[in-house]
Design a protein around this motif. Sequence first.
Motif, short mmCIF file in Angstrom:
data_model
loop_
_atom_site.label_atom_id
_atom_site.label_comp_id
_atom_site.label_asym_id
_atom_site.label_seq_id
_atom_site.Cartn_x
_atom_site.Cartn_y
_atom_site.Cartn_z
N GLY A 1 -54.98 -36.85 63.40
CA GLY A 1 -53.67 -36.91 64.04
C GLY A 1 -52.71 -35.89 63.45
N ASN A 2 -52.79 -35.69 62.14
CA ASN A 2 -51.91 -34.73 61.47
C ASN A 2 -52.35 -33.28 61.65
N ALA A 3 -53.59 -33.08 62.11
CA ALA A 3 -54.09 -31.73 62.33
C ALA A 3 -53.21 -30.99 63.34
N ALA A 4 -52.83 -31.69 64.41
CA ALA A 4 -51.97 -31.07 65.43
C ALA A 4 -50.63 -30.68 64.82
N GLU A 5 -50.08 -31.57 64.01
CA GLU A 5 -48.79 -31.30 63.39
C GLU A 5 -48.88 -30.12 62.42
N LEU A 6 -49.98 -30.03 61.69
CA LEU A 6 -50.17 -28.93 60.75
C LEU A 6 -50.26 -27.61 61.50
N ILE A 7 -50.96 -27.61 62.63
CA ILE A 7 -51.08 -26.39 63.44
C ILE A 7 -49.72 -25.95 63.97
N ILE A 8 -48.97 -26.92 64.51
CA ILE A 8 -47.64 -26.61 65.04
C ILE A 8 -46.74 -26.08 63.92
N ALA A 9 -46.75 -26.78 62.78
CA ALA A 9 -45.89 -26.39 61.66
C ALA A 9 -46.27 -25.01 61.13
N PHE A 10 -47.57 -24.68 61.16
CA PHE A 10 -48.02 -23.37 60.69
C PHE A 10 -47.36 -22.25 61.50
N PHE A 11 -47.32 -22.42 62.83
CA PHE A 11 -46.69 -21.40 63.66
C PHE A 11 -45.18 -21.32 63.42
N LEU A 12 -44.56 -22.47 63.15
CA LEU A 12 -43.14 -22.49 62.80
C LEU A 12 -42.89 -21.77 61.48
N VAL A 13 -43.78 -21.99 60.50
CA VAL A 13 -43.67 -21.31 59.21
C VAL A 13 -43.84 -19.81 59.39
N LYS A 14 -44.81 -19.44 60.22
CA LYS A 14 -45.08 -18.03 60.47
C LYS A 14 -43.85 -17.33 61.06
N ASP A 15 -43.08 -18.08 61.86
CA ASP A 15 -41.87 -17.53 62.47
C ASP A 15 -40.65 -17.67 61.56
N GLY A 16 -40.84 -18.26 60.38
CA GLY A 16 -39.73 -18.41 59.43
C GLY A 16 -38.75 -19.52 59.78
N LEU A 17 -39.14 -20.46 60.63
CA LEU A 17 -38.26 -21.56 61.04
C LEU A 17 -38.38 -22.73 60.06
N TYR A 18 -37.98 -22.48 58.82
CA TYR A 18 -38.21 -23.45 57.76
C TYR A 18 -37.40 -24.74 57.91
N ASP A 19 -36.18 -24.63 58.43
CA ASP A 19 -35.36 -25.83 58.61
C ASP A 19 -36.00 -26.79 59.62
N VAL A 20 -36.57 -26.22 60.69
CA VAL A 20 -37.25 -27.05 61.70
C VAL A 20 -38.50 -27.68 61.10
N VAL A 21 -39.22 -26.91 60.26
CA VAL A 21 -40.42 -27.43 59.60
C VAL A 21 -40.07 -28.63 58.73
N LYS A 22 -39.02 -28.48 57.89
CA LYS A 22 -38.62 -29.56 56.99
C LYS A 22 -38.14 -30.78 57.78
#
Length: 348
Positions: free
Chosen positions: A69-90
């Motif tokens: 279940g968390n795999a999807a979240e990790l994938i989504i968060a990875f792309f957010l991290v790659k784009d530098g959207l750290y506030d959204v990730v946190k």
Amino acid sequence: MKGKLFYAGLLVFFIFAGIAHYAHMNTTLQFIIACIAIIFVAGFLGKATESVAHYAGERMGGFLNATFGNAAELIIAFFLVKDGLYDVVKASVTGAIIGNLLLVLGLSIFTGGLKFKEQKFNVNLASHNSSLMILAVVALFIPAIFTGGLTTKETSNMSMIVAILLIAAYLLWLFFSMVTHKSLLSDEAIEHGEAAWSKGMSILFLFVATVMVAFTSEWLVGTLEEVTHKFGLSELFVGAFLIAIIGNAAEHSAAVMMALKNKMGAAVEIAIGSSLQIALFVAPVLILLSFVVSGTPMNIVFSTYEIAAIGVAVFITKSITQDGSTNWYEGLLLLIVYIILGVVFFLV
């Protein structure tokens, strides 16, 4: 007949969601179709997890569901991290933790409690889960307090060290709970008939369902920015609640299904186990990944709002689960706290 309709709906809405996404249809339409698709996909993942749990045991089944279940979240968060959207990730990490502890666990306890007067699970597991949840709060609270006296480089170094320590703590917990103290933390076996599929098919469907969750989650998150702007929602609310609820759809379905079958040990493992995995493994891994994929690494310093929300969620969850038994009213209390946090985050 009922099963055939479910699988027909699963295929139809998954295909439609993909077509709507890649054909760049109206964003609101994409959002609606993806929402329906992820409900079906979450149900499929829940069925696969239940079948795997029949062969592997409730704790392992719950762990696998939390992980996939968390795999999807990790994938989504990875792309957010790659784009530098750290506030959204946190914010999404915060939402995932409080969503699992309050919404997923609350719904599971409430619905299970309506069917069974009292549901029990391993009290030793409850105690260790409480300790690990407190560790997660400490790991977020201490850096936030002391970061004011540190330089940017020192904050980055501190974040890396804390991230590595949390990953080590989580991996050692898995070794402790699954190997050296497995019998101490296991629930009594409850017979619930035959599994839906063979062991091989169950594992295959679990992987297939995880891939489908990853795709539908990505399609859904891709529509959020435009949809939320239409309704005037804040970035904090979107990250902490909308993305978290969407990312955790699989856990919602599976945990409630387990509770309704009086498998509260598995429901607790899915809900609390998923929160622990997010706090002690997924978030630290994202911090380490940010050092690799981004020129400006993400730190482990969360906002006061986020730490307060996680602290409150851990406090009420520990209070309710520490005795190893639950009832519908305790589930209702968790849901009320979640609604309170939702209202506050919406207004911030």
